[in-house]
Design a protein around this motif. Structure first.
Motif, PDB file in Angstrom:
ATOM      1  N   ARG A 121      -0.222  -9.910   5.263  1.00 11.85           N
ATOM      2  CA  ARG A 121       0.908  -9.053   5.621  1.00 11.85           C
ATOM      3  C   ARG A 121       0.829  -7.737   4.854  1.00 11.85           C
ATOM      4  N   VAL A 122       1.137  -6.655   5.520  1.00 12.48           N
ATOM      5  CA  VAL A 122       1.028  -5.331   4.923  1.00 12.48           C
ATOM      6  C   VAL A 122       2.413  -4.710   4.775  1.00 12.48           C
ATOM      7  N   CYS A 123       2.740  -4.311   3.555  1.00 12.72           N
ATOM      8  CA  CYS A 123       3.971  -3.558   3.262  1.00 12.72           C
ATOM      9  C   CYS A 123       3.547  -2.149   2.848  1.00 12.72           C
ATOM     10  N   ILE A 124       4.317  -1.160   3.269  1.00 16.93           N
ATOM     11  CA  ILE A 124       3.906   0.232   3.071  1.00 16.93           C
ATOM     12  C   ILE A 124       5.031   1.060   2.463  1.00 16.93           C
ATOM     13  N   THR A 125       4.640   1.966   1.575  1.00 14.22           N
ATOM     14  CA  THR A 125       5.563   2.999   1.095  1.00 14.22           C
ATOM     15  C   THR A 125       4.876   4.358   1.214  1.00 14.22           C
ATOM     16  N   THR A 126       5.656   5.383   1.499  1.00 16.59           N
ATOM     17  CA  THR A 126       5.184   6.768   1.427  1.00 16.59           C
ATOM     18  C   THR A 126       6.238   7.572   0.686  1.00 16.59           C
ATOM     19  N   GLU A 127       5.788   8.513  -0.105  1.00 19.82           N
ATOM     20  CA  GLU A 127       6.719   9.295  -0.914  1.00 19.82           C
ATOM     21  C   GLU A 127       7.651  10.144  -0.061  1.00 19.82           C
ATOM     22  N   ASP A 128       7.169  10.577   1.115  1.00 19.47           N
ATOM     23  CA  ASP A 128       8.006  11.411   1.976  1.00 19.47           C
ATOM     24  C   ASP A 128       8.721  10.617   3.065  1.00 19.47           C
ATOM     25  N   GLY A 129       8.516   9.304   3.098  1.00 19.99           N
ATOM     26  CA  GLY A 129       9.193   8.477   4.079  1.00 19.99           C
ATOM     27  C   GLY A 129       8.618   8.549   5.476  1.00 19.99           C
ATOM     28  N   SER A 130       7.426   9.105   5.630  1.00 12.27           N
ATOM     29  CA  SER A 130       6.824   9.251   6.965  1.00 12.27           C
ATOM     30  C   SER A 130       6.291   7.942   7.519  1.00 12.27           C
TER      31      SER A 130
ATOM     32  N   LEU B  42       0.827  -1.193   0.000  1.00 14.70           N
ATOM     33  CA  LEU B  42       0.000   0.000   0.000  1.00 14.70           C
ATOM     34  C   LEU B  42       0.867   1.251   0.000  1.00 14.70           C
ATOM     35  N   GLY B  43       0.508   2.209  -0.855  1.00 15.93           N
ATOM     36  CA  GLY B  43       1.294   3.425  -0.955  1.00 15.93           C
ATOM     37  C   GLY B  43       0.468   4.679  -0.818  1.00 15.93           C
ATOM     38  N   ALA B  44       1.136   5.745  -0.388  1.00 19.60           N
ATOM     39  CA  ALA B  44       0.504   7.060  -0.274  1.00 19.60           C
ATOM     40  C   ALA B  44       1.603   8.112  -0.304  1.00 19.60           C
ATOM     41  N   LYS B  45       1.203   9.361  -0.486  1.00 15.97           N
ATOM     42  CA  LYS B  45       2.191  10.438  -0.487  1.00 15.97           C
ATOM     43  C   LYS B  45       2.798  10.617   0.893  1.00 15.97           C
ATOM     44  N   THR B  46       1.953  10.532   1.926  1.00 18.55           N
ATOM     45  CA  THR B  46       2.390  10.670   3.313  1.00 18.55           C
ATOM     46  C   THR B  46       1.558   9.746   4.182  1.00 18.55           C
ATOM     47  N   LYS B  47       1.961   9.539   5.430  1.00 17.25           N
ATOM     48  CA  LYS B  47       1.282   8.564   6.283  1.00 17.25           C
ATOM     49  C   LYS B  47      -0.185   8.910   6.523  1.00 17.25           C
ATOM     50  N   THR B  48      -0.560  10.173   6.427  1.00 14.14           N
ATOM     51  CA  THR B  48      -1.962  10.546   6.622  1.00 14.14           C
ATOM     52  C   THR B  48      -2.840  10.052   5.475  1.00 14.14           C
ATOM     53  N   GLY B  49      -2.232   9.677   4.360  1.00  8.99           N
ATOM     54  CA  GLY B  49      -2.990   9.163   3.221  1.00  8.99           C
ATOM     55  C   GLY B  49      -3.141   7.658   3.217  1.00  8.99           C
TER      56      GLY B  49
END
Length: 258
Positions: free
Chosen positions: A160-169, A141-148
């Protein structure tokens, strides 16, 4: 597949972020059969500028409570109006619409479910159905920031959940197609939904890995029944209506890679 026009009662409308809400709806009678990747067309009442229905992915179906969940992003007047719904209100829906994702042929088939932003919506239902037959999907799952990031705790119930955010938050910094899991693990199939550039990149990854990939298109679908032709998508077999032949399609049929 038979379609129904139902007045569903709003059970709750939970704010998830500044622009996202989870609307839980309840039917008077048992909900019809629905599959992950299908969608509903909702009528926006009491809006002076919204004349057409709005397509919303089926986020989850809770059979025990007879509830349908819709994950809504406020991107226009119609969806902003939906975010103001309160418990007890009625929401008129046409459902179920379109064709959904292909479920694994066996529990051992490793599936990667990739979503970005509100595009994660149909993947929760898909993950729950895979889990129900004994599978263990991996969510990316990806988003620009953790709030997304949306519904991450719910996704963890099914895999299992893997996460990316563009700002690394949160999670790994970057886009979903840069997450280390893609290099470290092998999958049998991929399902994806989100912004088109993200899905194109996911489809390219699947093509290079030699595995099947299905994408849920987010074309504008004004009617949901194939009449208005707003959602036409070009494929190797000619033009198709995303609301009828899709919205889920094998990416090898799309012209993204051609």
């Amino acid at each position: 597949m038979k379609k129904y026009v139902l007045d569903l009662e709003v059970v709750s409308n939970e704010t998830l972020s500044d622009i996202h809400a989870l609307i839980k709806l309840r039917a008077a009678d048992p909900l019809p059969e629905m599959y992950p990747g299908q969608f509903v067309e909702v009528r926006v009442e009491n809006s002076t500028s919204t004349f057409l229905r709005r397509p919303i992915s089926v986020n989850f179906v809770d059979r025990r409570k007879n509830q349908l969940w819709l994950l809504v992003a406020a991107v226009g007047e119609g969806t902003r109006h939906l975010m103001t719904l309160q418990a007890g209100d009625k929401l008129n829906c046409i459902l179920p619409l379109g064709h959904g994702f292909t479920l694994p042929e066996s529990p051992g088939e490793r599936m990667l479910l990739v979503g970005g932003g509100v595009g994660v919506a149909p993947l929760l239902f898909l993950g729950s159905e895979i889990h129900k037959i004994g599978g263990e999907p991996v969510f990316l799952l990806g988003a620009k920031t953790k709030t997304g990031l949306l519904e991450t705790d719910l996704f963890k119930q099914f895999g299992r959940v893997c996460i990316t955010t563009e700002d690394g938050s949160a999670g790994e910094k970057g886009f979903v197609t840069q997450h280390s899991v893609l290099n470290e693990e092998r999958f049998d199939r991929v399902a994806t939904c989100g912004p088109k550039p993200m899905m194109v990149s996911v489809a390219r990854y699947a093509e290079q890995a030699g595995i099947e990939c299905e994408a849920s298109l987010e074309n504008s679908m004004a009617c949901g029944i194939g009449a208005c032709l707003c959602c036409v998508e070009k494929t190797i077999d000619g033009n198709i209506r995303a609301c009828q032949e899709g919205p889920v399609l094998n990416t090898r049929k799309l012209l993204w890679q051609h």
